[in-house]
Design a protein around this motif. Structure first.
Motif, PDB file in Angstrom:
ATOM      1  N   LEU A 133     -13.940 -56.222 -76.820  1.00 49.61           N
ATOM      2  CA  LEU A 133     -14.754 -57.385 -77.168  1.00 49.61           C
ATOM      3  C   LEU A 133     -16.209 -57.068 -76.852  1.00 49.61           C
ATOM      4  O   LEU A 133     -16.521 -56.656 -75.730  1.00 49.61           O
ATOM      5  N   PRO A 134     -17.138 -57.231 -77.786  1.00 49.59           N
ATOM      6  CA  PRO A 134     -18.566 -57.028 -77.479  1.00 49.59           C
ATOM      7  C   PRO A 134     -19.010 -58.020 -76.405  1.00 49.59           C
ATOM      8  O   PRO A 134     -18.752 -59.225 -76.503  1.00 49.59           O
ATOM      9  N   LEU A 135     -19.671 -57.492 -75.364  1.00 47.57           N
ATOM     10  CA  LEU A 135     -20.045 -58.314 -74.214  1.00 47.57           C
ATOM     11  C   LEU A 135     -21.554 -58.459 -74.019  1.00 47.57           C
ATOM     12  O   LEU A 135     -22.039 -59.553 -73.718  1.00 47.57           O
TER      13      LEU A 135
ATOM     14  N   ASP B 134     -22.988 -64.403 -76.659  1.00 47.46           N
ATOM     15  CA  ASP B 134     -22.356 -65.720 -76.708  1.00 47.46           C
ATOM     16  C   ASP B 134     -20.832 -65.590 -76.741  1.00 47.46           C
ATOM     17  O   ASP B 134     -20.287 -64.734 -77.446  1.00 47.46           O
ATOM     18  N   ASN B 135     -20.164 -66.419 -75.968  1.00 47.67           N
ATOM     19  CA  ASN B 135     -18.708 -66.498 -75.940  1.00 47.67           C
ATOM     20  C   ASN B 135     -18.040 -65.160 -75.596  1.00 47.67           C
ATOM     21  O   ASN B 135     -16.979 -64.834 -76.116  1.00 47.67           O
TER      22      ASN B 135
ATOM     23  N   ARG C 220     -11.754 -62.475 -73.449  1.00 51.57           N
ATOM     24  CA  ARG C 220     -10.573 -62.243 -74.268  1.00 51.57           C
ATOM     25  C   ARG C 220      -9.382 -61.692 -73.484  1.00 51.57           C
ATOM     26  O   ARG C 220      -8.249 -62.100 -73.707  1.00 51.57           O
ATOM     27  N   CYS C 221      -9.610 -60.769 -72.541  1.00 58.85           N
ATOM     28  CA  CYS C 221      -8.470 -60.162 -71.829  1.00 58.85           C
ATOM     29  C   CYS C 221      -8.436 -60.478 -70.338  1.00 58.85           C
ATOM     30  O   CYS C 221      -7.473 -60.131 -69.658  1.00 58.85           O
TER      31      CYS C 221
END
Length: 167
Positions: free
Chosen positions: A85-87, A108-109, A130-131
């Motif tokens: 996931l891009p952070l 964001d998010n 996400r994880c």
């Protein structure tokens, strides 16, 4: 003397009673939450290196100044090493002098925070949204415009060079 000894015994007993909660890793406390990407320990161990597993799944911390990402200055995106996931955008990365990759704002998010009271300290743990992987901690001693320092473990991140998302 009796009162002092009684006080010290009571203090020691209450400290020992609190010890399991203090030593429980932040990620173990967060494990009760439900995340999009949920794998068994065996699946995480297959996907991650032993060092990444220790950081992302057991809330370990890598030694300062050991991550190559600390010196990564190209444009690009820092993602979760567990689920990609891009952070963080490279546009928000700064040299905090702490020895870990630091950012003043996540995408964001991308992340969630959890209270971390382990080892007798009160901090805000940063997890992948996400994880649920442990990324590091956020502190309020960062630069403008947010004043925040997201102090991340390089082992918890992967880097993809390219156009950096806007800050």
């Amino acid at each position: 003397m009796y009162h002092r000894r009684h006080f010290l015994n009571t203090l020691a007993a209450s400290s020992l009673a609190a010890l399991p909660g203090m030593l429980l890793t932040p990620t173990a406390r967060a494990a009760k939450a439900t995340f999009e990407v949920t794998l068994s320990d065996a699946e995480w161990k297959k996907r991650l290196s032993p060092q990444q597993y220790a950081v992302l799944r057991q809330a370990d911390t890598e030694a300062p100044f050991t991550s190559p990402l600390n010196k990564e200055h190209r444009a690009g995106v820092f993602s979760c090493a567990g689920c990609q996931l891009p952070l963080f955008s490279s546009a928000t990365k700064f040299d905090s002098g702490t020895g870990w990759p630091s950012f003043w704002k996540p995408l964001d998010n991308a992340v969630v925070k959890a209270a971390d009271n382990s080892f007798g300290m009160s901090r805000d743990e940063v997890l992948c949204r996400r994880c649920g992987g442990h990324l590091g901690h956020v502190f309020d001693d960062g630069p403008k415009p947010t004043g925040l320092r997201y102090c991340m473990n390089g082992l918890a991140l992967s880097f993809t060079p390219g156009a950096a998302p806007a800050a």
